[in-house]
Design an enzyme around this catalytic site. Structure first.
Site, PDB file in Angstrom:
ATOM      1  N   ASP A  12       0.786  -1.250   0.000  1.00 46.60           N
ATOM      2  CA  ASP A  12       0.000   0.000   0.000  1.00 46.60           C
ATOM      3  C   ASP A  12       0.815   1.297   0.000  1.00 46.60           C
ATOM      4  O   ASP A  12       0.481   2.241   0.727  1.00 46.60           O
ATOM      5  CB  ASP A  12      -0.952   0.026   1.213  1.00 46.60           C
ATOM      6  CG  ASP A  12      -2.029  -1.058   1.150  1.00 46.60           C
ATOM      7  OD1 ASP A  12      -1.981  -1.900   0.244  1.00 46.60           O
ATOM      8  OD2 ASP A  12      -2.916  -1.061   2.021  1.00 46.60           O
ATOM      9  N   LYS A 110      -6.992  -4.882  -3.221  1.00 42.62           N
ATOM     10  CA  LYS A 110      -7.797  -5.412  -2.109  1.00 42.62           C
ATOM     11  C   LYS A 110      -8.738  -4.335  -1.588  1.00 42.62           C
ATOM     12  O   LYS A 110      -8.492  -3.144  -1.777  1.00 42.62           O
ATOM     13  CB  LYS A 110      -6.886  -5.932  -0.995  1.00 42.62           C
ATOM     14  CG  LYS A 110      -5.944  -4.864  -0.458  1.00 42.62           C
ATOM     15  CD  LYS A 110      -4.920  -5.448   0.476  1.00 42.62           C
ATOM     16  CE  LYS A 110      -3.983  -4.407   1.022  1.00 42.62           C
ATOM     17  NZ  LYS A 110      -4.629  -3.335   1.813  1.00 42.62           N
ATOM     18  N   CYS A 155      -2.266  -2.916   7.603  1.00 42.30           N
ATOM     19  CA  CYS A 155      -2.097  -3.812   6.453  1.00 42.30           C
ATOM     20  C   CYS A 155      -0.821  -4.649   6.522  1.00 42.30           C
ATOM     21  O   CYS A 155      -0.817  -5.819   6.147  1.00 42.30           O
ATOM     22  CB  CYS A 155      -2.193  -3.008   5.161  1.00 42.30           C
ATOM     23  SG  CYS A 155      -3.847  -2.292   4.976  1.00 42.30           S
TER      24      CYS A 155
END
Ligand SMILES: [Zn+2]
Length: 208
Positions: A12, A110, A155
């Protein structure tokens, strides 16, 4: 030492998680040069990208009367509410311009189901819906997973825990991650990773 059975998961590193972004992680941009450097030590690199439809269930704006960083109970468990971020196709959802990993082989998106969040690169937040990454790594004979990116306490941590759960040797490269750290979330995440057997190392100990 990364070998041909190792993968680096770059988590990310997107505009919305960098300073100036919608859900900025303090100092998030500081890791980009280090992540680029680390990635050159790996033959296998997977990049993840948070990728939400507008009105996503993890957005505080989808829950009237609620504010960002509050936790609410959803059908799959507790959910921290976030400012709107990483909306599919937006500039905020784009990978950081400074990210320079042309040899990355897979970008896994995601959080694209409107009613379920997904911190982990392996499973959505209902802990049941797979992203497909496990099968990909198994078929590629990957045995060791190294995790870097944003944010340590969400995450990165969830991805590392799920990697352990699938039997991968799992290493979190601490100085190549940054945390959000809301309501003690960083200390909690570190404790959970330690319990799960995730090794935490400094980038200097990852061989070139
Ligand atoms: Zn998100």
């Amino acid at each position: 030492m990364p070998d041909s059975n190792s993968v680096l998961i770059v988590t990310d590193i997107q505009n919305d998680f960098l300073p100036g972004g919608a859900l900025a992680v303090t100092d998030g941009d500081a890791i980009v040069p280090l992540v680029n450097d680390l990635a050159r030590r790996f033959a296998n690199v997977v990049i993840t990208q948070d990728w939400h439809p507008a009105g996503h269930i993890s957005f505080a704006s989808s829950h009237p009367g609620r504010s960002a960083f509050e936790t609410i109970d959803l059908r799959y468990g507790p959910q921290v509410l976030w400012p709107d971020h990483c909306i599919q196709g937006s500039q905020g959802a784009a990978l950081a311009a400074g990210l320079d990993i042309p040899h990355a082989q897979l970008i896994i998106r995601k959080g694209y189901h409107a009613h379920t969040d997904s911190y982990s690169a392996f499973f959505e937040a209902d802990r049941k819906t797979p992203t497909g990454l496990t099968g990909y790594l198994f078929e590629r004979s990957i045995e060791r997973v190294f995790v870097v990116g944003l944010a340590t306490d969400f995450c990165v941590s969830w991805t590392a825990q799920d990697a352990r759960e699938h039997g991968f040797e799992t290493v979190m490269i601490e100085d190549a991650c940054r945390a959000i750290d809301t309501e003690g979330s960083l200390a909690k995440a570190i404790a959970v990773m330690d319990r799960a057997g995730v090794r935490r190392v400094h980038s200097a100990s990852v061989a070139r």
